[in-house]
Design a protein around this motif. Structure first.
Motif, PDB file in Angstrom:
ATOM      1  N   SER A  71       3.008   6.230  -1.876  1.00 35.73           N
ATOM      2  CA  SER A  71       3.921   6.316  -0.741  1.00 35.73           C
ATOM      3  C   SER A  71       5.106   5.407  -0.974  1.00 35.73           C
ATOM      4  O   SER A  71       4.932   4.200  -1.176  1.00 35.73           O
ATOM      5  CB  SER A  71       3.212   5.917   0.553  1.00 35.73           C
ATOM      6  N   ALA A  72       6.307   5.982  -0.928  1.00 35.43           N
ATOM      7  CA  ALA A  72       7.514   5.168  -1.124  1.00 35.43           C
ATOM      8  C   ALA A  72       7.834   4.331   0.101  1.00 35.43           C
ATOM      9  O   ALA A  72       8.550   3.327  -0.003  1.00 35.43           O
ATOM     10  CB  ALA A  72       8.700   6.071  -1.462  1.00 35.43           C
ATOM     11  N   SER A  73       7.331   4.721   1.277  1.00 30.82           N
ATOM     12  CA  SER A  73       7.616   3.960   2.493  1.00 30.82           C
ATOM     13  C   SER A  73       6.569   2.890   2.769  1.00 30.82           C
ATOM     14  O   SER A  73       6.819   1.964   3.536  1.00 30.82           O
ATOM     15  CB  SER A  73       7.728   4.901   3.697  1.00 30.82           C
ATOM     16  N   SER A  74       5.395   3.012   2.177  1.00 32.80           N
ATOM     17  CA  SER A  74       4.370   1.961   2.275  1.00 32.80           C
ATOM     18  C   SER A  74       3.662   1.851   0.931  1.00 32.80           C
ATOM     19  O   SER A  74       2.483   2.167   0.805  1.00 32.80           O
ATOM     20  CB  SER A  74       3.371   2.275   3.391  1.00 32.80           C
ATOM     21  N   PRO A  75       4.401   1.410  -0.100  1.00 26.88           N
ATOM     22  CA  PRO A  75       3.844   1.367  -1.450  1.00 26.88           C
ATOM     23  C   PRO A  75       2.698   0.362  -1.579  1.00 26.88           C
ATOM     24  O   PRO A  75       2.768  -0.750  -1.054  1.00 26.88           O
ATOM     25  CB  PRO A  75       5.044   0.966  -2.312  1.00 26.88           C
ATOM     26  N   MET A  76       1.674   0.789  -2.289  1.00 22.43           N
ATOM     27  CA  MET A  76       0.494  -0.048  -2.462  1.00 22.43           C
ATOM     28  C   MET A  76      -0.195   0.367  -3.766  1.00 22.43           C
ATOM     29  O   MET A  76      -0.409   1.550  -4.011  1.00 22.43           O
ATOM     30  CB  MET A  76      -0.451   0.165  -1.272  1.00 22.43           C
ATOM     31  N   ARG A  77      -0.513  -0.584  -4.613  1.00 21.25           N
ATOM     32  CA  ARG A  77      -1.259  -0.315  -5.845  1.00 21.25           C
ATOM     33  C   ARG A  77      -2.226  -1.465  -6.053  1.00 21.25           C
ATOM     34  O   ARG A  77      -1.812  -2.619  -6.228  1.00 21.25           O
ATOM     35  CB  ARG A  77      -0.318  -0.167  -7.042  1.00 21.25           C
TER      36      ARG A  77
END
Length: 504
Positions: A387-393
């Motif tokens: 998700s570009a609006s809530s990036p998480m890795r």
């Protein structure tokens, strides 16, 4: 697979999704299109539980945050009046630092750290139904002296940047709805409307619904909507506008490229979120689009800029997953495989060493500061929100959760919540805003009269606590973080700066 076979597969899949909306419940429409026009339009459910009229591609709904790219189009249209590099304070001199120093571009690309007004109001004890006016909300933002994070260092969703830039343009005589009528709705011969408040009449607007204890309820909201999410129209109208955008028709030539262009963070890293648009990938393909959510309404659209195709989803029910539907339809169209989930990060609660950051894993869904995202398998033990609006890795090392949230490095440790003690008992207030809460016997107590309610605190260590607040269609899990003996803050994903002090 041929293109025609792809369209048949996408249409069948969309039809299956639409059929899941029962004929006596709120529903929605799913529309697929290419540069030549609409290829399929499927609808299910009803547009009103009062009339039971079927939902159609022409039913008018609230687009919510799908509005954002249309407003960003207005900003680009007036680039001689307001530049993406301008400081907000240059156009709204009442703003204080550091808010005043956030640029217009960062206010629109989710890297500005601007606290979201709606979540600020929640943390001050105001309901989703409480009516607010644009001028008073601007006065509130002019008192803010803390950002959620330093501008340019993270990406985290907030609506406030759009509200502030809209106010700046209005002071120069330019209103959003006038732009919509003159530059988009008129030239395309479609109906679109950008009302100021929820109760403004919108021709043909269908009710929105949310479910409470197995009963459908009419939706409502009191917040002045702003250009962060005010646009209303039908699924067919949104598809026509999206078609013109992805095809670059006439006056819209090159606009999609400008809206979706790379927006780097302060360290030069591309974020994937443009000006009201976010990128997503599916196999070798990249799509651009955005979603929207108002109480009782959900919307989403995805565009393939290379093939000039797209999918639109609109709905008048709270539980619609527009992104899942749109992505599934585009996968069927292109023959690409949907991303795998299979997240192996252990379920449980995790917290950072310091600050209010917490994250809960449950069945492959990460809830970070009360914002939920499904995590997908990135290989080698890594899982991403994509998700570009809530990036998480993130990955689980065996003792810690490590990776990035919002493009910022994070490390969180597992914790077992415990009932709170009495260490915070007392009366707390925000002197500037007049908000008040009490903590009694390990419970946060907010409200007056019949709205007064107690919410148990869970101790998650390090002076941090969680409690759950119910507000109409929303359930909010709030972090209470102790800053000093007589000072605390309440934190949600989009608002991380509301402070309370203990009354003497």
């Amino acid at each position: 697979m041929s293109l025609e076979a792809g369209w048949q597969a996408a249409s069948l899949l969309a039809r299956d999704f639409a059929d899941q909306w029962p004929a006596d419940e709120p529903g929605g429409a799913i529309i697929g299109f290419d540069a030549n026009g609409i290829r399929f339009a499927h609808a299910g459910g009803v547009e009103s539980l009062a009339t039971l009229a079927p939902f159609t591609a022409d039913s008018v709904v609230r687009y919510a945050s799908v509005t954002k790219h249309a407003f960003a189009s207005m900003v680009l249209h007036h680039c001689n009046i307001i530049s993406l590099d301008d400081r907000l304070g240059a156009h709204l001199p009442e703003l204080q630092k550091p808010v005043a120093d956030v640029t217009v571009g960062r206010a629109l690309d989710m890297s500005g750290g601007l606290p979201d007004v709606r979540e600020c109001l929640t943390l001050l004890g105001l309901s989703v139904y409480t009516e607010t006016e644009a001028s008073r909300l601007l006065e509130f933002l002019a008192t803010v002296t803390r950002l959620n994070f330093d501008a340019g260092t993270e990406v985290s969703y907030s609506n406030s940047g759009y509200r502030l830039v809209e106010a700046a343009l209005e002071r120069k005589g330019f209103t959003f709805d006038e732009f919509i009528q003159r530059e988009i709705a008129g030239p395309l011969d479609i109906f679109l409307k950008a009302p100021d408040v929820w109760n403004d009449p919108v021709p043909g607007l269908v009710p929105g619904y949310w479910k409470a204890r197995e009963r459908w309820q009419l939706s409502a909201a009191g917040l002045h909507i702003s250009a962060s999410g005010s646009l209303a129209g039908s699924g067919r109208a949104l598809a026509r506008w999206a078609q013109a955008l992805v095809s670059g028709e006439a006056k819209f030539s090159g606009l999609l490229q400008k809206l979706s262009g790379t927006r780097p963070l302060a360290n030069g890293r591309p974020s994937g979120y443009g000006l009201g648009l976010r990128w997503s990938s599916l196999g070798a393909r990249k799509f651009v689009g955005h979603g929207g959510s108002h109480p009782g309404y959900k919307s989403y659209f995805l565009l393939d800029p290379v093939e000039k195709t797209g999918c639109v989803v609109v709905s008048n029910r709270e539980d619609t997953n527009g992104y899942k539907i749109a992505l599934s339809a585009m996968a069927a169209l292109t023959g690409e495989q949907l991303p795998r989930t299979g997240c192996t990060i252990p379920d449980g609660l995790y917290v950072a060493d310091e600050g209010a950051l917490w994250l809960e894993m449950r069945n492959g869904i990460a809830n970070c500061l009360d914002a939920e995202d499904t995590l997908y398998d990135d290989g080698e033990g890594w899982f991403s929100s994509r998700s570009a609006s809530s990036p998480m890795r993130l990955r689980w090392t065996g003792e810690a959760l490590e990776g990035e949230i919002g493009h910022a490095p994070r490390r969180l440790l597992p914790v077992t919540p415990q009932p709170a003690g009495t260490e915070l008992d007392g009366s707390w207030e925000t002197p500037l805003y007049g908000a008040h809460l009490e903590i009694q016997g390990g419970c946060v107590v907010m409200g007056i009269g019949p709205t007064r309610h107690a919410m148990p605190l869970q101790d998650i260590g390090g002076g941090r606590y969680l409690f759950i607040l119910h507000d109409g269609p929303w359930t909010k899990r709030i972090c209470l973080s102790r800053l000093a003996d007589d000072r605390l803050e309440l934190v949600l994903s989009r608002s991380r700066m509301i402070e309370y002090v203990r009354k003497a």
